[in-house]
Design a protein around this motif. Structure first.
Motif, short mmCIF file in Angstrom:
data_model
loop_
_atom_site.label_atom_id
_atom_site.label_comp_id
_atom_site.label_asym_id
_atom_site.label_seq_id
_atom_site.Cartn_x
_atom_site.Cartn_y
_atom_site.Cartn_z
N THR A 14 -44.90 75.15 22.89
CA THR A 14 -43.87 76.16 23.12
C THR A 14 -44.02 76.87 24.47
N ASP A 44 -48.43 84.75 10.72
CA ASP A 44 -47.90 83.93 11.81
C ASP A 44 -48.23 82.46 11.59
N THR A 87 -41.75 81.30 19.19
CA THR A 87 -40.89 81.90 18.17
C THR A 87 -40.59 80.85 17.11
N PRO A 88 -40.37 81.27 15.87
CA PRO A 88 -39.98 80.30 14.85
C PRO A 88 -38.70 79.55 15.19
N GLU A 89 -37.78 80.22 15.86
CA GLU A 89 -36.51 79.59 16.21
C GLU A 89 -36.74 78.42 17.17
N THR A 95 -46.18 80.87 8.85
CA THR A 95 -44.79 80.63 9.24
C THR A 95 -44.64 79.28 9.93
N TYR A 96 -45.50 79.00 10.91
CA TYR A 96 -45.38 77.76 11.68
C TYR A 96 -45.81 76.54 10.85
N ALA A 150 -47.81 75.48 18.87
CA ALA A 150 -47.26 76.83 19.02
C ALA A 150 -48.29 77.69 19.75
N LEU A 189 -42.89 75.73 8.60
CA LEU A 189 -41.82 75.02 9.28
C LEU A 189 -42.15 73.54 9.42
N ALA A 207 -39.58 76.84 17.58
CA ALA A 207 -40.39 75.86 16.85
C ALA A 207 -39.52 74.96 15.99
N ARG A 208 -38.53 75.53 15.34
CA ARG A 208 -37.65 74.72 14.49
C ARG A 208 -36.91 73.66 15.31
#
Length: 259
Positions: free
Chosen positions: A168, A209, A178-180, A212-213, A200, A216, A182-183
């Motif tokens: 990232t 954190d 950011t998760p966005e 979350t990743y 990430a 995903l 990463a997606r």
């Protein structure tokens, strides 16, 4: 998550951690301390990530461990000339680097994507041209790209050019992982066969954190995909949070609720 789930996430994240010190003030003593921390009572991290000037120092300190040495090139602004990037890559590999984290020429993604792709391809060739090869992680600097379409384009460029991982961020800009973003990146990896890894980096400090990743990656690529060979966190402070959980030192363990 319950305590068992928290520990499971912490163990997964620990094994996928690139323990990082890319501070401008980093010293040889700091690198020695980083190497010492890389092997914990709960297992080793995946790698350390350090400035190129410290690779030769770190190599003997990590001999006999599974911890890999990552370093950075064209870092952090992505604006070096290709000959300078190749020289930096060659020196790092001679000094003992196992992994090269290269910043793509992200400012050219919108205006000259072919040039950005050619640059990555040349570094990829350099990482494969020595006696022993090195893993190439391409940093997209997604917080600067901002536009989802540009993040998707940069992901595809890096993958086509031969990246082993797409990453990232440098951790040196205002918006990092950011998760966005990463997606988007994980989706492009899935669309291209799932063989390229994801990293990430920047601002990842807590077990939440990490969860979350990892979540995903599990959602998009399957529960068995995220492992050190395909998934990394680039972080410095995350190790403290993971060890606190694994050692039973978190507030959650004391209260019996949540994290």
């Amino acid at each position: 998550m319950n305590i068992v789930d928290c520990r499971a996430v912490a163990m997964r994240a620990l094994a996928c951690l690139d323990l990082t010190n890319l501070d401008a003030t980093c010293t040889p003593a700091d690198v020695a301390a980083l190497c010492a921390r890389a092997t914990t009572a709960h297992g080793p991290v995946a790698a350390i990530c350090i400035w190129p000037r410290f690779v030769a120092q770190a190599r003997p300190l990590l001999t006999g461990t599974p911890v890999r040495i990552a370093t950075v090139v064209n870092f952090p602004d992505g604006e070096s000339a290709i000959d300078a990037i190749l020289d930096e890559t060659d020196r790092a590999m001679v000094d003992g680097a196992d992994e090269i984290d290269m910043v793509i020429a992200y400012r050219r993604i919108a205006t000259d994507p072919a040039e950005a792709e050619a640059q990555v391809a040349r570094v990829r060739a350099a990482t494969q041209g020595a006696t022993r090869g090195a893993t190439l992680k391409v940093i997209l600097e997604t917080g600067e790209l901002e536009d989802p379409a540009l993040i998707r384009s940069a992901s595809g460029i890096a993958i086509r050019a031969g990246a082993d991982f797409i990453k990232t961020s440098t951790g040196k800009v205002t918006v990092n992982a950011t998760p966005e973003a990463a997606r988007i990146m994980l989706s492009v990896i899935a669309e291209t066969g799932g063989k390229v890894g994801f990293k990430a980096a920047g601002g990842i400090r807590t077990l939440d954190d990490a969860a979350t990743y990892l979540g995903l990656a599990d959602e998009i690529l399957g529960a068995d995909w995220a492992r050190p060979e395909t998934f990394r966190f680039g972080a410095s402070g995350l190790l403290d949070a993971l060890l606190a959980e694994l050692d039973g030192r978190t507030a959650a363990r004391e209260t019996g609720t949540g994290y």
